[in-house]
Design an enzyme around this catalytic site. Structure first.
Site, PDB file in Angstrom:
ATOM      1  N   LYS A   1      44.434  47.603 -21.987  1.00  0.00           N
ATOM      2  CA  LYS A   1      42.985  47.760 -21.515  1.00  0.00           C
ATOM      3  C   LYS A   1      42.944  48.616 -20.057  1.00  0.00           C
ATOM      4  CE  LYS A   1      43.878  42.858 -20.369  1.00  0.00           C
ATOM      5  NZ  LYS A   1      43.547  41.562 -20.593  1.00  0.00           N
ATOM      6  N   ARG A   2      44.088  48.879 -19.613  1.00  0.00           N
ATOM      7  CA  ARG A   2      43.972  49.772 -18.492  1.00  0.00           C
ATOM      8  C   ARG A   2      43.552  51.339 -18.826  1.00  0.00           C
ATOM      9  NH1 ARG A   2      44.274  48.465 -13.160  1.00  0.00           N
ATOM     10  NH2 ARG A   2      44.323  46.215 -13.360  1.00  0.00           N
TER      11      ARG A   2
END
Ligand code: GLU
Length: 482
Positions: free
Chosen positions: A256-257
């Site tokens: 998700k980064r």
């Protein structure tokens, strides 16, 4: 096993937003069942109560149905091997544990968390892999009885054979062997009476007559434990297929980064389910190389498991956007109109936005001047807008980085967001006002907006996080100003 009816499953854990990886594995299982006349089952693995998120299960159902993936058995539709929610099956796991204890393939462990901590620290200091030292494996029956009589809490651990190795066949990779001296005496039952993933997963796959376990490659290292468990029970193991993990464009594991991973994001950000499922079907190479745009039915007809390539498929958002564009342009004008009406100006969404701007409006046409950020995709504040007067650019970007983690972990409602942002200000030595200004700039692109927290609640977690991520990305790539 070879002749047993084909039954496959996905077993998501309801720990947050539904993940693109879950949809990918669901798709592969779905195709497998479709092609072989089998059953596709959904099981909810909710035994880790510390990570449980109440709304998650329904979001998983909705997101998978949105993509056109439907199952024949599951918590919402029932079926002959239920319940399909692990938290409702604790009696079954307890019985299974008793059976292992009586067979001598598991044992009770009375070690205190303090002792385990101490042991782990010593192992790390000595550069040894952290592993249970099997202290309780050699307790005498009298010692076990005494500890139980004293009411000492215990876990149940698997008694991994002390010598030898376990080999299992991965249908995509061939034989994989693990030495037993690299396999931990895994906890099967926690002291609160809840099973661990390993025990519940094996017991359920057996009782639900799963013929083929098709899951992500990150579970390969758990598989020897599972195979040993099947042996410990005297059960036939299913076949295993470990699919390559989705990757970011830099080849790291999808995270998700770097990418939006929530299916909710894709739905809210204007992607069509046909495009997303098509895109997921391109991952892993199961489709003929000359086909790029295809439906779920075409996938069921043409996908070949023999063709799957093990190099990590790249989840390239630009490619997904391109594909989505193809689908959008292929709609009839009437379909396109109704897609925009529902997907961008949905009744429910407008109903929530209207009261947020009503206080500030003088003519109706100012609506979009005030509320544009709810509908736009390309919000990117200039430095004059986002940089607090008393902060430097590096300080501000550092705080924005922290913000991503903090909001990720926050419940998505007004009081929780307010607390999260105020706490962040305190720990980072910023004023709350500065933090709110920065968040406002990133989310709305402006220095003034409708009420910020209410707006964020309506805008949604997945898209807010995406906006922060894009902001950070853009700033990282932006040439430094002189
Ligand atoms: N509960 C696991 C997950 O969240 C299931 C893994 C498996 O398929 O065995 O992915």
């Amino acid at each position: 096993m070879v002749d047993a009816p084909i039954r496959v499953r996905i077993a998501p854990s309801p720990t947050g937003d539904p993940h693109v990886g879950t949809a990918y594995i669901a798709l592969i299982n779905y195709l497998f069942a479709q092609q072989r006349g089998g059953q596709f089952i959904l099981r909810i693995e909710d035994t880790d109560r510390t990570r449980f998120v109440e709304s998650s299960e329904q979001m998983i159902f909705d997101a998978l149905h949105w993509l056109g993936l439907h199952w024949q058995e599951g918590p919402d539709v029932g079926g002959p091997y239920g319940p399909y929610r692990q938290s409702e099956r604790t009696g079954i796991y307890r019985q299974a544990t008793d059976e292992l204890l009586s067979r001598g393939t598991a044992y009770k462990c009375f070690c205190t968390p303090a002792r385990l901590d101490e042991m782990r620290r010593a192992q790390i200091a000595a550069k040894l892999p952290p592993r249970y030292d099997r202290h309780c494996r050699s307790l005498t029956p009298q010692e076990v009885q005494q500890a139980e009589a004293a009411g000492t809490p215990y876990t149940v651990r698997m008694a991994v054979p002390l010598e030898g190795a376990t080999t299992f066949r991965d249908e995509l990779r061939g034989d994989i062997t693990f030495d037993h001296n690299n396999v931990d005496d895994q906890v099967l039952m926690k002291s609160d009476g809840f099973p661990t993933y390993h025990l519940a997963n094996v017991v359920d796959d057996h009782h639900m007559k799963i013929s083929d376990v098709i899951r992500a490659e990150e579970w390969i290292s758990s598989t020897p434990k599972h195979v040993l468990l099947y042996q410990a029970f005297g059960w036939q193991a299913p076949r295993f297929w470990h699919m390559p993990l989705l990757r970011n464009t830099d080849k790291s594991k999808i995270s998700k980064r770097k990418n939006p991973v929530s299916l909710i994001y894709y739905r809210q950000a204007g992607f069509l389910p046909q495009a997303l499922i098509n895109f997921l079907g391109l991952m892993g190479g199961g489709m003929p190389a000359d086909l790029e745009k295809f439906s779920l039915e075409e996938m069921a007809a043409n996908f070949q498991f023999e063709r799957i390539s093990l190099g990590g498929p790249v989840f390239d958002l630009e490619k997904l956007k391109w594909l989505n564009g193809l689908y959008l342009r292929a709609l009839s004008p009437a379909q396109f109109y109704s897609t925009i009406r529902e997907g961008v100006f949905g009744e429910d969404y407008l109903r929530q936005i209207a009261p947020l701007v009503q206080e500030r409006i003088e003519t109706l046409t100012q609506f979009l001047d005030l509320a544009d950020f709810f509908f736009r995709d390309d919000i990117m504040p200039a430095e004059e807008v986002f940089l607090p007067k008393k902060k430097t650019l590096p300080e501000t970007l550092k705080l924005a980085g922290e913000l991503l983690g903090v909001l990720e972990a926050a419940d998505w409602n007004h009081p929780a967001l307010e607390k999260a942002l105020r706490d962040l200000a305190t720990t980072q030595n910023w004023s709350a006002k500065e933090v709110f200004m920065l968040v406002r700039a990133i989310v709305t692109g402006k220095t003034a907006s409708p009420p910020l927290l209410e707006s964020m609640v309506v805008f949604g977690k997945a898209r807010t996080l995406d906006r922060i991520r894009r902001f950070l990305d853009f700033q990282k790539k932006r040439p430094a100003k002189n």
